[in-house]
Design an enzyme around this catalytic site. Sequence first.
Site, PDB file in Angstrom:
ATOM      1  N   GLN A   1       0.829  -1.213   0.000  1.00 31.24           N
ATOM      2  CA  GLN A   1       0.000   0.000   0.000  1.00 31.24           C
ATOM      3  C   GLN A   1       0.864   1.265   0.000  1.00 31.24           C
ATOM      4  O   GLN A   1       0.622   2.187  -0.777  1.00 31.24           O
ATOM      5  CB  GLN A   1      -0.927  -0.007   1.224  1.00 31.24           C
TER       6      GLN A   1
ATOM      7  N   ILE B   1       8.400  -9.318  -2.769  1.00 32.88           N
ATOM      8  CA  ILE B   1       8.333 -10.760  -3.052  1.00 32.88           C
ATOM      9  C   ILE B   1       7.266 -11.064  -4.102  1.00 32.88           C
ATOM     10  O   ILE B   1       7.104 -12.194  -4.521  1.00 32.88           O
ATOM     11  CB  ILE B   1       8.075 -11.614  -1.775  1.00 32.88           C
TER      12      ILE B   1
ATOM     13  N   ASP C   1      13.462 -11.034  -1.473  1.00 31.36           N
ATOM     14  CA  ASP C   1      12.880 -11.404  -0.188  1.00 31.36           C
ATOM     15  C   ASP C   1      13.661 -10.701   0.918  1.00 31.36           C
ATOM     16  O   ASP C   1      14.867 -10.910   1.058  1.00 31.36           O
ATOM     17  CB  ASP C   1      12.970 -12.940  -0.045  1.00 31.36           C
TER      18      ASP C   1
ATOM     19  N   TYR D   1       1.939  -7.086  16.579  1.00 28.00           N
ATOM     20  CA  TYR D   1       2.411  -6.063  15.628  1.00 28.00           C
ATOM     21  C   TYR D   1       2.960  -4.857  16.400  1.00 28.00           C
ATOM     22  O   TYR D   1       4.053  -4.358  16.115  1.00 28.00           O
ATOM     23  CB  TYR D   1       1.225  -5.663  14.747  1.00 28.00           C
TER      24      TYR D   1
HETATM   25  C1  AKB Z   1      -2.776  -1.496  10.868  1.00 25.86           C
HETATM   26  O1  AKB Z   1      -3.983  -1.238  10.977  1.00 25.86           O
HETATM   27  O2  AKB Z   1      -2.248  -2.539  11.267  1.00 25.86           O
HETATM   28  C2  AKB Z   1      -1.878  -0.444  10.243  1.00 25.86           C
HETATM   29  C3  AKB Z   1      -1.262   0.462  11.248  1.00 25.86           C
HETATM   30  C4  AKB Z   1      -2.088   1.456  11.955  1.00 25.86           C
HETATM   31  O3  AKB Z   1      -0.086   0.387  11.469  1.00 25.86           O
HETATM   32  N1  AKB Z   1      -2.612   0.312   9.288  1.00 25.86           N
END
Ligand code: AKB
Length: 316
Positions: A12, A35, A52, A142
């Site tokens: 994106q 990739i 990669d 994350y």
């Molecule tokens: C997500 O929603 O995981 C991402 C971010 C806010 O880092 N768009």
Amino acid sequence: MEKILVIGASGQIGSELVMALRKVYGDLNVFATDIKDAPRDIMESGPFQILDALDDQQLTHFVVRHKITHIYHLAAVLSGNAEKIPLKAWDINMRSLLSLLEISRECKVKKVFWPSSIAVFGPSTPRENTPQYTVMEPTTVYGISKLAGERWMEYYNKRYCLDVRSIRYPGLISYKTEAGGGTTDYAVEIYYEAIKSKKYECFLREDTYLPMMFMEDAINATIELMELPAEKVRIRSSYNVAGISFCPNDVANAIRKHIPDFEITYNPDFRQAIADSWPMSIDDSYARANDGWKHMYDLELMTDVMLTEIRKKLHL
Ligand code: AKB
């Protein structure tokens, strides 16, 4: 002569950043890699190679062969997808960053950009106007990987003088390439569905406020940060950068100004808990003080552009 490598050029952010960088530095000086294949304009306007980010040897070879001076590393597993494969997501996000930092140090790369996220904050962070420096206890894999990544970025800067730069991106909204697997993705999907079927079932509650930004603003913020003289980049972990803040109900109302019979329903899933742990709005005064950074798009302008461009893209 700067030679720029973009890792994750088909995603994106990458698909728009590559084209913006090619305008600034010249088509042949921006090497797009991923990739998977990238959009046609990227593959046709300059160099593209399948690469990669986890393959250290291939990456080192590429950096040396093309005398790369700047690297943008955008490849990552986003928040929603990462919750489905926590250990794999950690491995991909962290291992690719650490090998990038190490290769950049060894090969004397001049500047490195790596995106962080509002996901570095957690439920114990003040949610409104979230400051640059505050409590950071992310509860998603994350977010944990982004916070750890920020610490590593700063470590490589302090210890090895590597010129690293980063932005904590809010949710990014764009029409060129769809996002994949994030919590803020509803704010892209909603525009596509509004045009295709005039209906959207949202996976977040109607009143879920999150920090968001139109892609063009994000690209400008990124290039401006990378062009700053090194002594002006005082934050080497990652900068808060804010655009707009809205909830699904606000977007639905903005869409209804163009498509009056647009309908939205709500069916929150596991991503609601992720959104509830993130800030609702961001204080980016450090970034604004740096170079006069300012976002351009508000919700109305963004909605106008999103609907127009998606209609063109879908031939509707
Ligand atoms: C997500 O929603 O995981 C991402 C971010 C806010 O880092 N768009």
